[in-house]
Enzyme design. Structure first.
Site, mmCIF file in Angstrom:
data_model
loop_
_atom_site.group_PDB
_atom_site.id
_atom_site.type_symbol
_atom_site.label_atom_id
_atom_site.label_comp_id
_atom_site.label_asym_id
_atom_site.label_seq_id
_atom_site.Cartn_x
_atom_site.Cartn_y
_atom_site.Cartn_z
ATOM 1 N N ASN A 194 0.852 -1.185 0.000
ATOM 2 C CA ASN A 194 0.000 0.000 0.000
ATOM 3 C C ASN A 194 0.891 1.240 0.000
ATOM 4 O O ASN A 194 1.850 1.321 0.774
ATOM 5 C CB ASN A 194 -0.910 -0.005 1.226
ATOM 6 C CG ASN A 194 -1.858 -1.201 1.224
ATOM 7 O OD1 ASN A 194 -2.352 -1.596 0.178
ATOM 8 N ND2 ASN A 194 -2.084 -1.779 2.387
ATOM 9 N N HIS A 225 6.785 -1.302 3.374
ATOM 10 C CA HIS A 225 6.627 -2.722 3.687
ATOM 11 C C HIS A 225 5.831 -3.413 2.598
ATOM 12 O O HIS A 225 5.002 -2.801 1.924
ATOM 13 C CB HIS A 225 5.942 -2.923 5.045
ATOM 14 C CG HIS A 225 4.636 -2.209 5.179
ATOM 15 N ND1 HIS A 225 4.546 -0.870 5.480
ATOM 16 C CD2 HIS A 225 3.365 -2.654 5.055
ATOM 17 C CE1 HIS A 225 3.276 -0.517 5.541
ATOM 18 N NE2 HIS A 225 2.539 -1.574 5.275
HETATM 19 P P1 AMP Z 1 -0.513 -0.858 5.727
HETATM 20 O O1 AMP Z 1 -1.990 -0.573 5.706
HETATM 21 O O2 AMP Z 1 -0.035 -1.417 4.402
HETATM 22 O O3 AMP Z 1 0.294 0.333 6.203
HETATM 23 O O4 AMP Z 1 -0.342 -2.045 6.726
HETATM 24 C C1 AMP Z 1 0.150 -1.939 8.024
HETATM 25 C C2 AMP Z 1 0.071 -3.307 8.636
HETATM 26 O O5 AMP Z 1 0.867 -3.319 9.814
HETATM 27 C C3 AMP Z 1 -1.326 -3.743 9.061
HETATM 28 O O6 AMP Z 1 -1.654 -4.950 8.379
HETATM 29 C C4 AMP Z 1 -1.211 -3.951 10.570
HETATM 30 O O7 AMP Z 1 -1.978 -5.040 11.030
HETATM 31 C C5 AMP Z 1 0.269 -4.189 10.735
HETATM 32 N N1 AMP Z 1 0.822 -3.860 12.034
HETATM 33 C C6 AMP Z 1 0.644 -2.728 12.759
HETATM 34 N N2 AMP Z 1 1.346 -2.765 13.895
HETATM 35 C C7 AMP Z 1 2.005 -3.954 13.905
HETATM 36 C C8 AMP Z 1 2.898 -4.589 14.810
HETATM 37 N N3 AMP Z 1 3.262 -4.009 15.967
HETATM 38 N N4 AMP Z 1 3.369 -5.816 14.495
HETATM 39 C C9 AMP Z 1 3.000 -6.412 13.336
HETATM 40 N N5 AMP Z 1 2.182 -5.863 12.440
HETATM 41 C C10 AMP Z 1 1.677 -4.655 12.720
#
Ligand code: AMP
Length: 122
Positions: free
Chosen positions: A92, A105
């Site tokens: 994203n 990511h």
């Molecule tokens: P995005 O919407 O592509 O920015 O995705 C961010 C992702 O990070 C989401 O799927 C969240 O569930 C994940 N996320 C947020 N905090 C953590 C964390 N502490 N450990 C692992 N995943 C996380």
């Protein structure tokens, strides 16, 4: 583009300030399970450097860093045993692209994936 915010949650994971369920690490990347999985397999791969998203990473990361990161994505998928069953990569980009954490990511998702996953949150 806004400046990279070093207080974002993935930067804190990289610094070891908060834990993660690590699945892989090398000089270029760290991979860990998503805390809120949207599929039976849902792993995030992040570069070690401070890049906001793909626009930033693809424009500013040195070639060896880009290559090392994408090799790591492939290694993680292979190590997870996903080569035969298949998987999706989602990155994203920007708030309008559904990005919530502003450290670049890639999501590796496999298995039953909700139809809305990876769609723009318009
Ligand atoms: P995005 O919407 O592509 O920015 O995705 C961010 C992702 O990070 C989401 O799927 C969240 O569930 C994940 N996320 C947020 N905090 C953590 C964390 N502490 N450990 C692992 N995943 C996380």
């Amino acid at each position: 583009m806004a400046a990279y915010d070093p207080t974002n949650i993935f930067a804190r994971i990289l610094r070891g300030e908060i834990p993660c369920k690590k699945v892989y690490e090398d000089d270029f990347a760290l991979a860990f399970h998503d805390v809120n999985p949207q599929a039976p397999v849902h792993v995030l791969v992040i570069p070690k450097g401070p890049y906001i998203n793909n626009m930033d990473f693809s424009a500013h990361a040195p070639a060896d860093v880009v290559a090392g990161f994408w090799r790591a994505v492939g290694t993680v998928a292979r190590d997870l045993g996903l080569e035969d069953q298949g998987y999706r990569l989602v990155a994203n980009n920007g708030a309008g692209g559904g990005q919530v954490v502003f450290h670049f990511h890639v999501h590796i998702v496999s298995g039953k994936t909700p139809p809305g996953f990876g769609r723009v949150h318009a």
